[in-house]
Design a protein around this motif. Structure first.
Motif, PDB file in Angstrom:
ATOM      1  N   ILE A  69       3.086  17.662   3.087  1.00 44.96           N
ATOM      2  CA  ILE A  69       2.539  16.601   1.985  1.00 44.96           C
ATOM      3  C   ILE A  69       2.045  17.492   0.858  1.00 44.96           C
ATOM      4  CG2 ILE A  69       2.448  14.965   3.757  1.00 44.96           C
ATOM      5  CD1 ILE A  69      -0.401  15.327   4.057  1.00 44.96           C
ATOM      6  N   SER A  70       1.648  18.654   1.140  1.00 39.66           N
ATOM      7  CA  SER A  70       0.902  19.563  -0.048  1.00 39.66           C
ATOM      8  C   SER A  70       1.955  19.770  -1.042  1.00 39.66           C
ATOM      9  CB  SER A  70       0.394  20.726   0.633  1.00 39.66           C
ATOM     10  OG  SER A  70       1.477  21.375   0.807  1.00 39.66           O
ATOM     11  N   ARG A  71       3.342  19.543  -0.931  1.00 37.14           N
ATOM     12  CA  ARG A  71       4.289  19.810  -1.899  1.00 37.14           C
ATOM     13  C   ARG A  71       4.603  18.600  -2.462  1.00 37.14           C
ATOM     14  NH1 ARG A  71       7.034  24.689  -1.739  1.00 37.14           N
ATOM     15  NH2 ARG A  71       6.375  26.009   0.266  1.00 37.14           N
ATOM     16  N   LEU A  72       4.144  17.416  -2.146  1.00 39.64           N
ATOM     17  CA  LEU A  72       4.447  16.100  -2.848  1.00 39.64           C
ATOM     18  C   LEU A  72       3.478  15.923  -3.988  1.00 39.64           C
ATOM     19  CD1 LEU A  72       4.797  13.851   0.328  1.00 39.64           C
ATOM     20  CD2 LEU A  72       6.738  15.013  -0.763  1.00 39.64           C
ATOM     21  N   THR A  73       4.098  15.323  -5.025  1.00 42.28           N
ATOM     22  CA  THR A  73       3.611  15.218  -6.309  1.00 42.28           C
ATOM     23  C   THR A  73       3.498  13.745  -6.651  1.00 42.28           C
ATOM     24  OG1 THR A  73       5.583  15.188  -7.613  1.00 42.28           O
ATOM     25  CG2 THR A  73       4.491  17.290  -7.133  1.00 42.28           C
ATOM     26  N   VAL A 105       4.528   7.064  -0.026  1.00 44.54           N
ATOM     27  CA  VAL A 105       3.197   6.896  -0.755  1.00 44.54           C
ATOM     28  C   VAL A 105       3.340   7.535  -2.227  1.00 44.54           C
ATOM     29  CG1 VAL A 105       0.698   7.149  -0.581  1.00 44.54           C
ATOM     30  CG2 VAL A 105       1.946   6.251   1.411  1.00 44.54           C
ATOM     31  N   ALA A 106       3.859   8.685  -2.040  1.00 41.47           N
ATOM     32  CA  ALA A 106       3.754   9.792  -3.142  1.00 41.47           C
ATOM     33  C   ALA A 106       4.589   9.075  -4.416  1.00 41.47           C
ATOM     34  CB  ALA A 106       4.090  11.102  -2.812  1.00 41.47           C
ATOM     35  N   ALA A 107       5.692   8.420  -3.788  1.00 39.54           N
ATOM     36  CA  ALA A 107       6.622   7.865  -4.953  1.00 39.54           C
ATOM     37  C   ALA A 107       5.967   6.589  -5.553  1.00 39.54           C
ATOM     38  CB  ALA A 107       7.917   7.409  -4.016  1.00 39.54           C
ATOM     39  N   ALA A 108       5.265   5.746  -4.687  1.00 39.28           N
ATOM     40  CA  ALA A 108       4.485   4.577  -5.231  1.00 39.28           C
ATOM     41  C   ALA A 108       3.520   5.016  -6.138  1.00 39.28           C
ATOM     42  CB  ALA A 108       3.791   3.698  -3.985  1.00 39.28           C
ATOM     43  N   LEU A 109       2.829   6.226  -6.036  1.00 42.41           N
ATOM     44  CA  LEU A 109       1.830   6.799  -6.828  1.00 42.41           C
ATOM     45  C   LEU A 109       2.206   7.347  -8.226  1.00 42.41           C
ATOM     46  CD1 LEU A 109      -0.950   7.858  -4.269  1.00 42.41           C
ATOM     47  CD2 LEU A 109      -0.597   5.551  -5.541  1.00 42.41           C
ATOM     48  N   GLN A 110       3.339   7.451  -8.338  1.00 43.37           N
ATOM     49  CA  GLN A 110       3.943   8.113  -9.515  1.00 43.37           C
ATOM     50  C   GLN A 110       3.737   7.167 -10.801  1.00 43.37           C
ATOM     51  OE1 GLN A 110       5.684  11.173  -9.543  1.00 43.37           O
ATOM     52  NE2 GLN A 110       5.622  11.182  -7.337  1.00 43.37           N
ATOM     53  N   SER A 111       3.586   5.977 -10.867  1.00 46.53           N
ATOM     54  CA  SER A 111       3.212   5.274 -11.935  1.00 46.53           C
ATOM     55  C   SER A 111       2.094   4.736 -11.732  1.00 46.53           C
ATOM     56  CB  SER A 111       4.334   4.201 -12.020  1.00 46.53           C
ATOM     57  OG  SER A 111       3.830   3.091 -13.250  1.00 46.53           O
TER      58      SER A 111
END
Length: 261
Positions: A69-73, A105-111
């Motif tokens: 998860i440290s690599r997720l943006t 979760v990371a995808a949801a927090l892109q926008s």
């Protein structure tokens, strides 16, 4: 301005009662959110709410392969209340140990937009002709974006009818979870000198909320990933119907309520 705050809380309370009635008759409530949860992986977190190390590796619900998860943006400039490992642990704690897919979760927090306007949503909701034309703006939402919110986060609230220099931005001040399993996010509108308040509550799949601006009070209701937002004066003039299940089922009884503006 204090009266507006109490009005907002009243609107949210009425909508929440609608949610409880809706939840009683909804047969597919849990199924519509199951894509966001990895129930099979609950045992992989020994204690709900324990903070994960910065380089924690969790399985992905899509293929069960380890995910660093440290690599997720994601949009850290807006969602700055916590790093992703701490955020995931807190989300699990709120939901009694359920593990959320870190990639989703990371995808949801892109926008940082709370929702997007989509007029076609009206065709997916059981509404009367009058309700289709009473001023509701129809929206699509990624519920994980709400689930992941932490105190200190900022999120854009798209309200087209509000006259402002820029988009309204909610600053999350507090997150509370109840014994009934509801999670409530409360905050305020950034850059407003006058008193205001924003609140959203989510149970299984239904999100109800309110936004108080200096001029108006808005009601938000979302079933799964679709819903509407409207000036509260429009629908709180004597009755308010919670969103019926799009796939059928018994409709909840309308809720009678008074309104002052």
């Amino acid at each position: 301005m204090t009266n507006k705050k109490f009005l907002l809380l009243g609107l949210a309370a009425c909508a929440l009662v609608g949610y409880i009635a809706y939840r009683t008759f909804s047969d597919d409530a849990h199924a519509r959110q199951s894509a966001h949860f990895d129930d099979a992986s609950e045992s992989k977190i020994a204690a709900a709410g324990a903070l994960l190390p910065p380089h924690a590796v969790l399985p992905s619900s899509a293929n069960e392969k380890p995910v660093d998860i440290s690599r997720l943006t994601y949009n850290k400039s807006a969602f700055k209340g916590a790093e992703l490992p701490e955020r995931l642990a807190e989300m699990a704690s709120r939901r009694k140990g359920r593990v959320f897919d870190p990639e989703l979760v990371a995808a949801a927090l892109q926008s940082d937009e709370a929702w997007t306007v989509d007029p076609m949503v009206v065709n997916e909701l059981k509404l009367t002709n009058a309700e289709r034309r009473d001023g509701r703006e129809f929206i699509r939402v990624d519920p994980l974006k709400f689930e992941a919110l932490m105190p200190g986060d900022e999120i854009s609230i798209p309200l087209r009818s509000v006259k402002a220099d820029g988009p309204l931005r909610m600053v999350v001040d507090q997150v509370d979870n109840s014994l009934e399993g509801n999670v409530t996010w409360t905050g305020h509108l950034k850059d407003f000198e006058t008193e205001n308040q924003v609140s959203f509550t989510r149970g299984d799949t239904l999100i109800v909320g309110g936004v108080t601006t200096p001029d108006k009070n808005y009601v938000v209701q979302i079933d799964g990933d679709i819903g509407w937002v409207v000036d509260g004066f429009t629908i709180f003039k004597g009755r308010h119907d919670a969103i019926p299940p799009p796939s059928g089922g018994v409709e909840p009884a309308p809720i009678a309520t008074g309104h002052t503006h």
